[in-house]
Design a protein around this motif. Structure first.
Motif, short mmCIF file in Angstrom:
data_model
loop_
_atom_site.label_atom_id
_atom_site.label_comp_id
_atom_site.label_asym_id
_atom_site.label_seq_id
_atom_site.Cartn_x
_atom_site.Cartn_y
_atom_site.Cartn_z
N ARG A 83 0.82 -1.22 0.00
CA ARG A 83 0.00 0.00 0.00
C ARG A 83 0.85 1.28 0.00
NH1 ARG A 83 -2.25 -3.07 3.77
NH2 ARG A 83 -1.52 -1.70 5.44
N THR A 102 2.21 -5.36 -2.92
CA THR A 102 0.77 -5.54 -3.04
C THR A 102 0.04 -4.21 -2.84
OG1 THR A 102 0.88 -7.83 -2.27
CG2 THR A 102 -1.24 -6.71 -2.05
N ASN A 103 -0.89 -3.92 -3.75
CA ASN A 103 -1.72 -2.71 -3.69
C ASN A 103 -0.90 -1.42 -3.66
OD1 ASN A 103 -4.31 -3.97 -3.68
ND2 ASN A 103 -3.96 -4.55 -1.55
N HIS A 122 1.04 -7.66 -6.45
CA HIS A 122 -0.36 -8.07 -6.62
C HIS A 122 -1.29 -6.86 -6.60
CE1 HIS A 122 -3.92 -10.45 -6.41
NE2 HIS A 122 -4.17 -10.20 -5.14
N LYS A 123 -2.14 -6.77 -7.62
CA LYS A 123 -3.15 -5.70 -7.72
C LYS A 123 -2.54 -4.32 -7.50
CE LYS A 123 -7.20 -8.48 -6.58
NZ LYS A 123 -8.37 -8.66 -5.69
N ASN A 125 -0.99 -0.59 -8.96
CA ASN A 125 -1.19 0.39 -10.03
C ASN A 125 0.17 0.66 -10.67
OD1 ASN A 125 -1.72 2.53 -11.71
ND2 ASN A 125 -2.20 3.99 -10.09
N GLY A 143 -3.40 -9.53 -11.43
CA GLY A 143 -4.37 -8.45 -11.22
C GLY A 143 -3.82 -7.04 -11.25
N SER A 144 -2.57 -6.87 -11.61
CA SER A 144 -1.99 -5.52 -11.64
C SER A 144 -2.34 -4.79 -12.94
CB SER A 144 -0.47 -5.58 -11.47
OG SER A 144 -0.13 -5.94 -10.15
N ASP A 145 -2.32 -3.47 -12.88
CA ASP A 145 -2.68 -2.62 -14.02
C ASP A 145 -1.42 -2.04 -14.64
OD1 ASP A 145 -3.72 -0.90 -15.88
OD2 ASP A 145 -5.05 0.16 -14.49
N GLU A 163 -4.53 -12.15 -15.47
CA GLU A 163 -5.50 -11.06 -15.28
C GLU A 163 -4.85 -9.68 -15.19
OE1 GLU A 163 -8.68 -11.57 -15.53
OE2 GLU A 163 -8.59 -13.76 -15.54
N VAL A 164 -3.64 -9.53 -15.69
CA VAL A 164 -3.06 -8.19 -15.70
C VAL A 164 -3.67 -7.38 -16.85
CG1 VAL A 164 -0.86 -8.92 -14.71
CG2 VAL A 164 -1.12 -8.83 -17.19
#
Length: 208
Positions: A83, A102-103, A122-123, A125, A143-145, A163-164
């Protein structure tokens, strides 16, 4: 005194000057992200303090604002960045093993020439981030952008990119070996010279 004695010509002359002198100061413009909470030296001291370098003894930096920080060339292994705000941070040429992003917000961050292994992203930005010439092995990016990200000539192997979002990403010359890209959104990517053959990519599924 001019107002008290109602001397109109003098009032008209002095009013603009008075208004200018008594005007409250203009507040500084708001930035997207405030100044980083730590400096490069603070990070270096934290890294030195972790002399044991154990995988289960991570340096805890989670939730901090480290935006625009210059961390080039540091060994950022075994660090908990969960985060964290690393907007426009420069991590170029860093060694990053067993760390957790992560995040994280790594939008427009520079990660050129990094060596990353056994790390978790993970996930996160990662929009507009630059990973040119990076080496990524055994990492978890699910899941990352990565919209508009640059992966030019990156070497990525044995990693999970399921799922990126890679929309409009630049993969020129990138090498993917045994990478899980199942469900990845790869619309508009630049694939010039990229190795995305089925032999090197597990479960590749291009979304329509």
């Amino acid at each position: 005194e001019a107002q008290y004695f109602n001397v109109t010509p003098i009032i008209r002359l002095l009013s603009p000057i008075y208004n200018e002198l008594t005007r409250p100061p203009t507040p500084p413009p708001k930035t997207k992200y405030p100044k980083a909470e730590l400096c490069r030296l603070d990070i270096v001291k934290a890294l030195i303090s972790n002399t044991n370098n154990l995988h289960d003894n991570k340096i805890r930096l989670q939730g901090l604002n480290l935006s625009k920080l210059d961390l080039t060339g540091l060994d950022l292994s075994n660090v908990n960045f969960i985060r964290c705000n690393l907007y426009k941070a420069n991590l170029s040429r860093c060694t990053i093993n067993y760390s957790d992003f992560t995040n994280c917000n790594l939008e427009k961050a520079l990660l050129r020439g990094i060596s990353m292994q056994y790390s978790k992203v993970h996930k996160a930005n990662l929009r507009g981030s630059n990973w040119r010439n990076s080496k990524i092995k055994n990492c978890y990016f699910v899941g990352s952008d990565l919209t508009n990200a640059s992966l030019n000539y990156a070497n990525i192997c044995d990693s999970d990119f399921a799922e990126v979002i890679l929309v409009n990403g630049d993969l020129t010359g990138a090498n993917f070996q045994q990478v899980n890209l199942y469900g990845a959104d790869m619309k508009g990517i630049n694939r010039k010279g990229v190795n995305l053959s089925m032999g090197g990519v597990v479960g590749f599924k291009k979304k329509s």
